[in-house]
Design a protein around this motif. Sequence first.
Motif, PDB file in Angstrom:
ATOM      1  N   VAL A 105       6.829   6.240  14.729  1.00  0.00           N
ATOM      2  CA  VAL A 105       5.494   6.978  13.889  1.00  0.00           C
ATOM      3  C   VAL A 105       4.873   6.278  13.034  1.00  0.00           C
ATOM      4  O   VAL A 105       4.889   8.326  12.222  1.00  0.00           O
ATOM      5  N   ALA A 106       4.443   5.879  12.516  1.00  0.00           N
ATOM      6  CA  ALA A 106       3.679   5.931  11.153  1.00  0.00           C
ATOM      7  C   ALA A 106       2.715   4.284  10.249  1.00  0.00           C
ATOM      8  O   ALA A 106       2.876   3.660  11.841  1.00  0.00           O
ATOM      9  N   GLU A 107       2.600   4.405   9.665  1.00  0.00           N
ATOM     10  CA  GLU A 107       1.819   3.959   9.179  1.00  0.00           C
ATOM     11  C   GLU A 107       2.578   3.158   7.959  1.00  0.00           C
ATOM     12  O   GLU A 107       3.164   3.747   6.846  1.00  0.00           O
ATOM     13  N   GLU A 108       1.176   1.913   7.421  1.00  0.00           N
ATOM     14  CA  GLU A 108       2.247   1.438   6.156  1.00  0.00           C
ATOM     15  C   GLU A 108       1.376   0.628   5.639  1.00  0.00           C
ATOM     16  O   GLU A 108       0.040   0.756   5.846  1.00  0.00           O
ATOM     17  N   PHE A 109       1.408   0.848   3.588  1.00  0.00           N
ATOM     18  CA  PHE A 109      -0.032   1.141   2.689  1.00  0.00           C
ATOM     19  C   PHE A 109       0.366  -0.405   2.789  1.00  0.00           C
ATOM     20  O   PHE A 109       1.770  -0.664   2.805  1.00  0.00           O
ATOM     21  N   CYS A 110      -0.649  -0.727   1.840  1.00  0.00           N
ATOM     22  CA  CYS A 110      -0.100  -2.438   1.789  1.00  0.00           C
ATOM     23  C   CYS A 110       0.320  -3.230   0.528  1.00  0.00           C
ATOM     24  O   CYS A 110      -0.365  -2.421  -0.089  1.00  0.00           O
ATOM     25  N   ILE A 111       1.336  -3.562   0.607  1.00  0.00           N
ATOM     26  CA  ILE A 111       1.808  -4.323  -0.646  1.00  0.00           C
ATOM     27  C   ILE A 111       0.972  -5.289  -1.512  1.00  0.00           C
ATOM     28  O   ILE A 111       1.277  -5.311  -2.954  1.00  0.00           O
ATOM     29  N   ASN A 112      -0.113  -5.528  -0.769  1.00  0.00           N
ATOM     30  CA  ASN A 112      -1.127  -6.642  -1.340  1.00  0.00           C
ATOM     31  C   ASN A 112      -2.202  -5.714  -1.766  1.00  0.00           C
ATOM     32  O   ASN A 112      -3.144  -6.853  -2.740  1.00  0.00           O
TER      33      ASN A 112
END
Length: 690
Positions: A150-157
């Motif tokens: 149940v999550a969103e993710e920040f972009c590592i780029n």
Amino acid sequence: MKKQEEHYRAVSWWLTWEDLEWPDEDLVDKIKRRADKAAEAGVNCAIIFGTHFRWDYLPFWSRLHDLLARIREELHKRDILLFDHHSAVLTHRPRNAQDAWAIWKRNRHHVPFYPSRDVAATWTFNGQHLNDWRMLDVETGEPCFLPFYVAEEFCINNPHFQKAYQSYVKRLVEETNIDGLMCDDGIFYPGWRACGCRWCRERFQREYGHILPPTNDHSFWGNRDSEAFKDWIEMRFHSSRDFLGLVKEVLPSDFPLMACCSTSEASNLPSVGMTYQDFIQNTNMIMLEMCGCTPELDGTWDGRISSQLLHLGIARDNSCPCFGLGYGFFPEPAFFIWALNKFLGSETWFSTLKGRLGVPNSMLRELADDPELVKEGFLWEKKHPHLFEGKPDAQTAVFFSRSTRDYYGQIHEDYVRDYQITCSELMQGKIDFEVTTDVPSPKDWAVLVMSSVICLSEDERNRLEEYLHSGGAVIATGPLGLRDERARLLEKKWLEKYGLKIFVDEPQRTPGFPPYKDIKPEIARCKGIFNGRTVQDGEWISIQLGRGRLFWCPSRIGTNAQSLGLADIVRQNEPKKAYRVVKGPEGWYLRTFHAGVRILLHGLPAKVEVEPHPTFRKDYITTTEQIVYKLHYKELSSSVLALEFTRMPRLITVYSPDLEEPRPVELAGVTVEVDLSGIRRYFVVEIISS
Ligand SMILES: [Zn+2]
């Protein structure tokens, strides 16, 4: 503090909602009590679990760091290290009440301190909106959503996120004085759907000169012949590797750093960009998360041996410790997880995972804290450190071909299944072996097993010939060296100069988005002509090359394991050692290590009887799973192990947590009978030659 030569005996240091009351007098007492218990249990390293999605703690960081600093202080007084462990990129973002309950049910152990979505949208860090860092779906352009977490993710780029996380890590270390860091989840968790953000597209164009095509472009997505799509795969792996490089950059030099990684072999890893083969370039500790139960509910544990030995191989090549993280909830499986790690030669990290049991906290309180559960094994290890030294004494290595997996493999059956079954066959055939990701020298291993390794670079092919000419034995099945390291077909067949022509019929595959979806497990069929004659299915041919020999069979180990007799061929080609196991205990695995003049022979049951817990179960999205409660073993009898030596050793001793005292072995005759009576769970035989 943990001595250099000592192995890590690590447990999770769980934080719960109660700990967030910090600062608080009762919590000071609680920390001291837990630290005392950890010291009594022989723990030398505690790893934070809880407060996991660290960006959700943005308004709470200084309080949390002060708490971590106090925990670290109390642990240091007891010679125990403290590592922090958190997710660098994920944030819980429930969209409705159902989502919120799903977090409670499956991921309560994160201590999910998430803000409401509308508040999250206003959160900024150094003038940047956190929401602007999110990974975007390559098809829809919307933020990616991960249902399981149940999550969103920040972009590592995303360079703004990268800077922000670097400043967080600096602050974390300064404010807590932690001794090490496990930085989780810096991969493309949403798989092929991520990431279509501006920064990923720009990187693709800058580094490879391509514009990321729309998802209906089937000349790109999932096309094995598209060099641009292979670049996209390569960039995914480089992105996660480089992100860890940015973390390393802001840490003190040689600061212990690792990243979460449950496997580096799986066929779907190009979609998420995860492999410790790359992570290790920017970390100095290896992590091997053994998801699920150990042992499994059917009582076995060797299903993960291919994955474990791959990580141990990477650890060996980089002189790094490898943490085997096993999950359990009760003392008997905790002991087993410790013993398995000792058997494999890895560091132990034992952890509960109570938040996944989906029951109220009132019920979880009856479960003991992690140090208490694993105490027996840890104290025994602390008392006998000399039994856990040395390097594996294997003469055989299995080759893991990353390029075959990354650029040729589309589904499990294309390559990874064959690699895994090879490892299982050797394990069950009682061959001591290791895994290598590179072509070795025969001095390292006399036998090299290659299963369906269709991709080999020119350099690898040359070194294989060198390996053979200088006396190595290569035992290969299925397609071998027909493509280069980017899975491009070779114009000239490599083994033709030795009289062997290998052909492969490739099944028709339809590219599309998401790549490899709906591919039937129909795989390439392999045929061969040797000196003008067709090699039959299941037939082995062999070619003398210099001082070595190449054995090859067109059949794949993944479908024909039973008829190929791989373990026997390996055994016949292993040179004689100074010692030999003439008879081993039925239903046990043995693994040997050599340390100077000593040989250490470890034994662990291949299968135990599992008693699941009557009520507790682990919760997944659509399924629940029983958990291991108790283990039942059969006791060994006196005459089940016999060893033969070319020269009689000076001393042989049997050690086991099941024995009150080490048991000396009588040295008489050519064959030495080792008395294992009274042993049920695990033993180490120490052989000292003069
Ligand atoms: Zn991106």
